[in-house]
Scaffold this active site. Structure first.
Site, PDB file in Angstrom:
ATOM      1  N   HIS A   1       4.577   1.111  -2.062  1.00  0.00           N
ATOM      2  CA  HIS A   1       3.265   1.030  -1.772  1.00  0.00           C
ATOM      3  C   HIS A   1       2.689  -0.279  -2.533  1.00  0.00           C
ATOM      4  O   HIS A   1       2.176  -1.098  -1.563  1.00  0.00           O
ATOM      5  CB  HIS A   1       2.306   2.254  -2.233  1.00  0.00           C
ATOM      6  CG  HIS A   1       0.936   2.226  -1.747  1.00  0.00           C
ATOM      7  ND1 HIS A   1       0.608   2.823  -0.742  1.00  0.00           N
ATOM      8  CD2 HIS A   1      -0.145   1.206  -2.380  1.00  0.00           C
ATOM      9  CE1 HIS A   1      -0.705   2.608  -0.772  1.00  0.00           C
ATOM     10  NE2 HIS A   1      -1.079   1.699  -1.582  1.00  0.00           N
ATOM     11  N   GLU A   2       2.745  -0.361  -3.877  1.00  0.00           N
ATOM     12  CA  GLU A   2       2.313  -1.415  -4.342  1.00  0.00           C
ATOM     13  C   GLU A   2       3.027  -2.688  -4.127  1.00  0.00           C
ATOM     14  O   GLU A   2       2.491  -4.038  -4.135  1.00  0.00           O
ATOM     15  CB  GLU A   2       2.277  -1.442  -5.983  1.00  0.00           C
ATOM     16  CG  GLU A   2       1.468  -0.313  -6.350  1.00  0.00           C
ATOM     17  CD  GLU A   2      -0.202  -0.364  -5.826  1.00  0.00           C
ATOM     18  OE1 GLU A   2      -0.649  -1.602  -5.512  1.00  0.00           O
ATOM     19  OE2 GLU A   2      -0.790   0.621  -5.686  1.00  0.00           O
TER      20      GLU A   2
ATOM     21  N   HIS B   1       1.751  -4.439  -0.817  1.00  0.00           N
ATOM     22  CA  HIS B   1       0.630  -5.058  -0.849  1.00  0.00           C
ATOM     23  C   HIS B   1       0.831  -6.558  -1.432  1.00  0.00           C
ATOM     24  O   HIS B   1       0.399  -7.422  -1.021  1.00  0.00           O
ATOM     25  CB  HIS B   1      -0.370  -4.347  -1.777  1.00  0.00           C
ATOM     26  CG  HIS B   1      -1.068  -3.182  -1.571  1.00  0.00           C
ATOM     27  ND1 HIS B   1      -1.576  -3.146  -0.221  1.00  0.00           N
ATOM     28  CD2 HIS B   1      -1.343  -2.018  -2.171  1.00  0.00           C
ATOM     29  CE1 HIS B   1      -2.258  -2.026  -0.241  1.00  0.00           C
ATOM     30  NE2 HIS B   1      -1.991  -1.218  -1.271  1.00  0.00           N
TER      31      HIS B   1
END
Length: 203
Positions: free
Chosen positions: A28-29, A32
């Site tokens: 997820h990170e 980004h």
């Protein structure tokens, strides 16, 4: 209830859920950071976030909360919106939940097309469930979550207000208190989506 309670009652479940969370939060990170980097913002790379190394993304306090109370967070990826523009910022915000949905989709496909042992079935269902939860939760349009940044890009005047709020020293505590007080309704919505997805794939 936190993950720590599983350590003695069901160590296998503890390891499985902890590994699935680490994987899902890391991806997820990374999503980004990778998206911001590709769109021309060097900030995530400067902070060493364009990596799949979990140590770059896990937050010590957020990890402790996951262990103790079952809810936590990873380190937010630093970006410079002025390098990205309105739509680039929205793409970066959306990249995290989209990555979780892609992981869930992959698990769903594997459940459908690949014969599974009981262990494999449990692992895939665990990873699928966690990623659905992360995607839905992060799309809630409240400050500090990806949903608020997507909404802020769609409604610029609201986005400025949300950014001003997030910069206040008390914003984190207010958001955490709000999530705690609204944990029942939030949990119901997330649980309904999770149940629908599991039902869709036949479980």
């Amino acid at each position: 209830m936190g993950l720590i309670s599983l350590l003695t009652s069901n160590p296998t479940a503890f390891v499985m859920i902890a590994a699935a969370l680490i994987l899902s939060l890391t991806v997820h990170e990374f999503a980004h950071a990778y998206t911001a980097d590709k769109l021309g913002d060097p900030t995530p790379r400067r902070y060493g976030r364009v990596t799949l190394n979990p140590l770059a993304h896990l937050d010590p306090f957020g990890t402790l909360l996951m262990l103790l109370v079952g809810f936590g967070f990873a380190k937010p990826v630093p970006i410079n919106p002025s390098n990205l523009g309105r739509w680039g910022t929205m793409c970066v915000a959306a990249a995290g939940p989209i990555s979780n949905l892609l992981i869930a989709l992959l698990c769903a496909v594997l459940l459908k097309v690949v014969p599974q042992t009981q262990l494999g079935l449990t692992i895939l269902l665990t990873v699928l469930s966690i990623n659905v939860v992360l995607a839905v939760f992060n799309l809630i349009p409240i400050p500090l979550l990806d949903g608020s940044r997507i909404l802020g890009a769609l409604v610029p005047s609201l986005g400025r207000s949300l950014r001003d709020f997030e910069m206040q020293p008390y914003s984190f505590l207010i958001v955490m208190a709000f999530i705690y007080l609204m944990s029942g309704p939030i949990g119901s919505v997330i649980g309904a989506v999770r149940s629908w997805v599991l039902g869709f794939v036949g479980f």
